[in-house]
Design a protein around this motif. Sequence first.
Motif, mmCIF file in Angstrom:
data_model
loop_
_atom_site.group_PDB
_atom_site.id
_atom_site.type_symbol
_atom_site.label_atom_id
_atom_site.label_comp_id
_atom_site.label_asym_id
_atom_site.label_seq_id
_atom_site.Cartn_x
_atom_site.Cartn_y
_atom_site.Cartn_z
ATOM 1 N N THR A 185 60.298 52.101 5.031
ATOM 2 C CA THR A 185 61.666 51.852 5.479
ATOM 3 C C THR A 185 61.994 52.714 6.691
ATOM 4 O OG1 THR A 185 62.342 51.306 3.223
ATOM 5 C CG2 THR A 185 64.090 51.857 4.770
ATOM 6 N N SER A 186 61.619 53.976 6.636
ATOM 7 C CA SER A 186 61.854 54.879 7.771
ATOM 8 C C SER A 186 61.126 54.394 9.013
ATOM 9 C CB SER A 186 61.391 56.299 7.433
ATOM 10 O OG SER A 186 62.100 56.804 6.340
ATOM 11 N N ALA A 187 59.879 53.970 8.850
ATOM 12 C CA ALA A 187 59.088 53.499 9.997
ATOM 13 C C ALA A 187 59.710 52.254 10.616
ATOM 14 C CB ALA A 187 57.650 53.230 9.562
ATOM 15 N N VAL A 188 60.183 51.341 9.789
ATOM 16 C CA VAL A 188 60.815 50.121 10.308
ATOM 17 C C VAL A 188 62.080 50.482 11.081
ATOM 18 C CG1 VAL A 188 62.056 48.022 9.636
ATOM 19 C CG2 VAL A 188 59.849 48.544 8.602
ATOM 20 N N LEU A 189 62.907 51.346 10.499
ATOM 21 C CA LEU A 189 64.163 51.715 11.164
ATOM 22 C C LEU A 189 63.926 52.473 12.471
ATOM 23 C CD1 LEU A 189 66.297 52.736 8.051
ATOM 24 C CD2 LEU A 189 66.449 50.637 9.415
ATOM 25 N N VAL A 190 62.979 53.394 12.476
ATOM 26 C CA VAL A 190 62.670 54.139 13.707
ATOM 27 C C VAL A 190 62.084 53.196 14.762
ATOM 28 C CG1 VAL A 190 61.229 55.959 14.707
ATOM 29 C CG2 VAL A 190 62.447 56.363 12.566
ATOM 30 N N SER A 191 61.221 52.278 14.338
ATOM 31 C CA SER A 191 60.653 51.300 15.278
ATOM 32 C C SER A 191 61.748 50.458 15.914
ATOM 33 C CB SER A 191 59.654 50.393 14.570
ATOM 34 O OG SER A 191 58.553 51.121 14.116
ATOM 35 N N LEU A 192 62.680 49.979 15.088
ATOM 36 C CA LEU A 192 63.792 49.179 15.618
ATOM 37 C C LEU A 192 64.633 49.998 16.592
ATOM 38 C CD1 LEU A 192 64.933 47.244 12.420
ATOM 39 C CD2 LEU A 192 63.784 46.314 14.442
ATOM 40 N N TYR A 193 64.874 51.250 16.261
ATOM 41 C CA TYR A 193 65.654 52.109 17.152
ATOM 42 C C TYR A 193 64.948 52.275 18.495
ATOM 43 C CZ TYR A 193 67.969 56.128 19.152
ATOM 44 O OH TYR A 193 68.624 56.956 20.016
ATOM 45 N N ILE A 194 63.663 52.561 18.455
ATOM 46 C CA ILE A 194 62.901 52.749 19.694
ATOM 47 C C ILE A 194 62.886 51.468 20.516
ATOM 48 C CG2 ILE A 194 60.583 53.166 20.637
ATOM 49 C CD1 ILE A 194 60.167 55.164 18.321
ATOM 50 N N LEU A 195 62.655 50.333 19.863
ATOM 51 C CA LEU A 195 62.588 49.062 20.574
ATOM 52 C C LEU A 195 63.933 48.670 21.190
ATOM 53 C CD1 LEU A 195 60.286 47.086 18.138
ATOM 54 C CD2 LEU A 195 59.702 47.913 20.438
ATOM 55 N N ARG A 196 65.035 49.095 20.572
ATOM 56 C CA ARG A 196 66.349 48.756 21.093
ATOM 57 C C ARG A 196 66.759 49.622 22.274
ATOM 58 N NH1 ARG A 196 70.844 48.259 16.894
ATOM 59 N NH2 ARG A 196 71.836 47.390 18.725
ATOM 60 N N GLN A 197 66.066 50.735 22.492
ATOM 61 C CA GLN A 197 66.380 51.609 23.625
ATOM 62 C C GLN A 197 65.947 50.941 24.928
ATOM 63 O OE1 GLN A 197 68.196 54.525 23.187
ATOM 64 N NE2 GLN A 197 68.246 53.572 21.160
ATOM 65 N N LYS A 198 66.688 51.226 25.954
ATOM 66 C CA LYS A 198 66.361 50.703 27.279
ATOM 67 C C LYS A 198 64.957 51.161 27.683
ATOM 68 C CE LYS A 198 68.070 50.973 32.008
ATOM 69 N NZ LYS A 198 69.086 51.570 32.878
ATOM 70 N N THR A 199 64.200 50.264 28.280
ATOM 71 C CA THR A 199 62.867 50.615 28.762
ATOM 72 C C THR A 199 62.968 51.070 30.213
ATOM 73 O OG1 THR A 199 61.858 48.998 27.288
ATOM 74 C CG2 THR A 199 60.508 49.792 29.117
ATOM 75 N N ARG A 200 62.543 52.303 30.470
ATOM 76 C CA ARG A 200 62.612 52.860 31.821
ATOM 77 C C ARG A 200 61.520 52.248 32.690
ATOM 78 N NH1 ARG A 200 61.671 58.930 32.141
ATOM 79 N NH2 ARG A 200 59.560 58.347 32.618
ATOM 80 N N VAL A 201 61.914 51.835 33.865
ATOM 81 C CA VAL A 201 60.989 51.273 34.822
ATOM 82 C C VAL A 201 60.226 52.404 35.496
ATOM 83 C CG1 VAL A 201 60.780 49.863 36.907
ATOM 84 C CG2 VAL A 201 62.548 49.353 35.236
#
Length: 132
Positions: free
Chosen positions: A114-130
């Motif tokens: 559960t923690s891994a899924v939530l952290v993954s979603l958080y990271i993926l939702r962050q803006k990707t720096r060019v």
Amino acid sequence: MARDIQLQRNPAIRYALLAIGWLSVVLGVIGIFLPVLPTTPFLLLAAACFMRSSKRFYLWLINHRRLGPWIVDYLDGQGIPLKGKVYAISLMWLSISLSCYLVPLFWARAFMLTSAVLVSLYILRQKTRVAP
């Protein structure tokens, strides 16, 4: 990069914030090498603690050659580099998978996944720096 630094007047609270800040720096640095510890949240916590306890340590942290960019990029809303996202998510899932294999307790596996899924979603939702 100078943010509004408002030092805590109560010496006991100031020393507690300094201790939490330095503990967070240590955990953040360990997290660079150990994938189960997140680096950025600990460094952000350290910056917040130093912002209220020591202008000198706050400026040292955000201007640090290696640690500063982790904080400044996040606070400025520049996002996380794609390479950093891939690295963080890959190592996290590798370590969580190994931990789930080694730990036979269902509740512990459920918590880790559960923690891994939530952290993954958080990271993926962050803006990707060019890349510059």
